[in-house]
Enzyme design. Structure first.
Site, PDB file in Angstrom:
ATOM      1  N   LYS A   1      -2.671 -11.359  -4.072  1.00 47.95           N
ATOM      2  CA  LYS A   1      -2.085 -10.622  -5.200  1.00 47.95           C
ATOM      3  C   LYS A   1      -0.566 -10.750  -5.136  1.00 47.95           C
ATOM      4  O   LYS A   1       0.012 -10.812  -4.045  1.00 47.95           O
ATOM      5  CB  LYS A   1      -2.536  -9.164  -5.099  1.00 47.95           C
ATOM      6  CG  LYS A   1      -2.192  -8.290  -6.301  1.00 47.95           C
ATOM      7  CD  LYS A   1      -2.767  -6.885  -6.114  1.00 47.95           C
ATOM      8  CE  LYS A   1      -2.408  -5.943  -7.252  1.00 47.95           C
ATOM      9  NZ  LYS A   1      -2.946  -4.583  -7.061  1.00 47.95           N
TER      10      LYS A   1
ATOM     11  N   SER B   1      -5.414  -2.787 -11.102  1.00 44.83           N
ATOM     12  CA  SER B   1      -4.308  -3.701 -11.310  1.00 44.83           C
ATOM     13  C   SER B   1      -4.504  -5.089 -10.703  1.00 44.83           C
ATOM     14  O   SER B   1      -3.822  -6.029 -11.098  1.00 44.83           O
ATOM     15  CB  SER B   1      -3.029  -3.098 -10.730  1.00 44.83           C
ATOM     16  OG  SER B   1      -3.154  -2.968  -9.322  1.00 44.83           O
TER      17      SER B   1
ATOM     18  N   SER C   1      -7.606  -0.037  -7.761  1.00 49.08           N
ATOM     19  CA  SER C   1      -7.220  -1.377  -8.217  1.00 49.08           C
ATOM     20  C   SER C   1      -7.938  -2.553  -7.576  1.00 49.08           C
ATOM     21  O   SER C   1      -7.741  -3.682  -7.993  1.00 49.08           O
ATOM     22  CB  SER C   1      -5.720  -1.581  -8.030  1.00 49.08           C
ATOM     23  OG  SER C   1      -5.039  -0.975  -9.088  1.00 49.08           O
TER      24      SER C   1
HETATM   25  N1  GLN Z   1      -5.241   2.296 -12.293  1.00 49.21           N
HETATM   26  C1  GLN Z   1      -4.560   3.102 -11.329  1.00 49.21           C
HETATM   27  C2  GLN Z   1      -3.112   3.243 -11.703  1.00 49.21           C
HETATM   28  O1  GLN Z   1      -2.763   2.767 -12.717  1.00 49.21           O
HETATM   29  C3  GLN Z   1      -4.717   2.541  -9.964  1.00 49.21           C
HETATM   30  C4  GLN Z   1      -3.786   1.434  -9.667  1.00 49.21           C
HETATM   31  C5  GLN Z   1      -3.927   0.907  -8.298  1.00 49.21           C
HETATM   32  O2  GLN Z   1      -4.886   1.229  -7.593  1.00 49.21           O
HETATM   33  N2  GLN Z   1      -2.936   0.144  -7.904  1.00 49.21           N
HETATM   34  O3  GLN Z   1      -2.331   3.830 -11.020  1.00 49.21           O
END
Ligand code: GLN
Length: 495
Positions: free
Chosen positions: A77, A152, A176
């Site tokens: 990532k 994400s 994410s």
């Molecule tokens: N969707 C969640 C957020 O927007 C989790 C993001 C993540 O786990 N990095 O914060």
């Protein structure tokens, strides 16, 4: 020397390499060719580092392949520092950032012989659930290009889901890894907080952030984990807890187990029927395997989202303060006044969602509101953790959905941040409690005549990953949903 890389597994590639049927270079070449063919359709990679990957693969071949992942191409990532190429967090703020060092998790993969082929697209600074917050274009779902891959870590999920690489790393702060894994039909594993070093992971919310793998199978998730797990002196929050020697023995019988079904997670009518059906099938599989199903009570579940979005934004506002155009990141040229320089650089460098999070976080930490929001959220977080502690006195793992439904259409939620935040309803509780959780393919929803994957989630006791993965394997073995592949024929891609 031709071994099929499309939809290969790590274990499969490893076997072929060990048998001398292929070389690290040939595999890397074939992987790069497949990425070149598919990535224009999906936008899974923000950057491909082909030359460096090939050079590394040749070096491995010359030195003789040794190490548990020797010669296996992987993706990481875009928020994991790596000395090759850039580490941009899919943000204009870090567009040109070249890290002078490599994140411990990535370094451990490389030490085991893995070949990093590129950096996968993500929501900017890992904030989002759809990959639509990436500053460099959207990523698409391998099962339907009009839909999101989740976020994400959507690029990593897409890269594995479309069979471009057999494994990719993601990071999970509130879901994410698990949420995009569910939407792209892959395994996504978030280990216990502290299991894998965060050194070199660009911080979003430090008390929640955790690195983990995306793979096609549970076995592969265990393989990557076994390489990355363990204390790192460079990360004081990494845990000094012994790693099970038999973490990779996922075929082993998990023993007599009790599986918890949280009554609060059965949000009446909230789930797509395919999600409920997937959980139902998983329950039956566990029963057939001799497990006892037990209803458990997690009474503070309904406060999960609110608590998460206070804690995560508070930590983000502090962590992202370093990106001011002076210490790090994009600097607006020609500005003399320092405050104006900060303000302009940050306004230009950060996208809308990141700015929203910084403002929310600054607000909940401000002197007048600290007790009402941040402090209170910490207390509720403690209660949520307490719910799990109590539940795990009665059960060995908890079974629940990963998301309420399959992938949604690109653009469907971009105007409604709250609807986007609610995607995380089933994933944030384990994050707040720091518990290991895995999402694995649970079946398919049929939407407009197309199959779209849905996931099921298993949450385990802290540091009990070996058992968690064995339980995941029980489910995987019972249904083999991971063997169904998306249709990536030229005709589908042209549509
Ligand atoms: N969707 C969640 C957020 O927007 C989790 C993001 C993540 O786990 N990095 O914060």
């Amino acid at each position: 020397m031709s071994v099929e890389v499309a939809f290969a597994t790590v274990a499969g590639l490893r076997g072929a390499l060990r048998a001398g049927e292929t070389s690290a270079e040939a595999l890397t070449q074939a992987t790069l060719a497949r990425i070149a063919e598919l990535n224009p359709h999906f936008g899974a990679f923000r950057e491909v580092i082909g030359d460096q990957a090939l050079a590394r693969a040749r070096g491995l071949d010359a030195a003789g392949l040794s190490g548990p992942l020797a010669g296996v191409p992987v993706a990481i990532k875009d928020c994991m520092c790596h000395v090759d190429g850039t580490t941009a967090c899919s943000s204009k703020m870090l567009e040109a950032y070249r890290s002078p060092f490599t994140a411990t998790a990535v370094e451990r993969l490389e030490a085991a012989g893995a070949v990093v082929v590129g950096k996968t697209a993500m929501d900017e600074f890992a904030m989002g659930s759809s990959c639509e917050n990436c500053a460099f274009g959207v990523t698409r779902n391998p099962w339907d290009r009009t839909r999101v891959p989740g976020g994400s870590s959507g690029g990593s999920a897409c890269a594995v889901g479309a069979g471009m690489v057999s494994a990719a790393l993601g990071s999970d702060t509130g879901g994410s890894i698990r949420q995009p894994a569910a939407l792209c039909g892959t395994v996504g594993f978030k280990p216990t907080y502290g299991r894998i070093s965060r050194w070199g992971l660009v911080a979003f919310a430090s008390s929640l952030d955790q690195i983990g793998p995306f793979t096609r199978t549970v076995e592969d998730a265990a393989l990557l984990s076994s390489v990355m797990f363990g204390k790192d002196p460079l990360d004081s929050t990494s845990a000094d807890v012994a790693v099970d020697d038999d973490l990779t023995q996922v075929e082993r019988d998990p023993g007599v187990v009790r599986i918890g079904l949280p009554k609060q997670y059965r949000l009446a009518g909230a789930n797509d029927p395919a999600v409920d059906a997937a959980v139902e099938r998983a329950q039956q599989a566990f029963e057939a395997a001799g497990a006892e199903l037990v209803e458990v009570d997690l009474p503070h579940t309904e406060y999960g989202i609110a608590t998460y979005y206070v804690v995560a934004t508070a930590e983000a506002s502090s962590n992202l303060a370093r990106f001011d155009g002076v210490h790090y990141g994009h600097r607006t040229p020609g500005v003399d006044d320092l405050v104006e320089l900060y303000s302009k650089s940050r306004s230009e460098g950060f996208g809308e969602e990141v700015q929203r999070r910084i403002m929310l976080g600054t607000y909940v930490l401000s002197a007048g509101y600290y007790d009402a929001y941040y402090n209170r959220a910490l207390k509720v977080r403690r209660l949520i953790r307490g719910d799990f502690d109590t539940a795990f006195e009665a059960v060995d793992a908890i079974l629940c959905p990963t998301t309420t439904g399959p992938a949604f259409e690109i653009g469907a939620k971009t105007d409604d941040p709250l609807a986007m935040y609610l995607n995380d309803v089933y994933t944030v509780p384990a994050s707040l409690a720091g518990l290991p959780a895995v999402s694995l393919p649970g079946g398919f929803a049929e939407v407009d005549g197309k199959p779209l994957p849905v996931g099921v989630q298993l949450i385990g006791r802290a540091f009990d990953e070996a058992r968690l993965l064995r339980l995941a394997r029980v489910l995987e073995r019972s249904a083999e949903h991971h063997k169904t592949r998306p249709d990536l024929t030229a005709a589908t891609l042209a549509g």
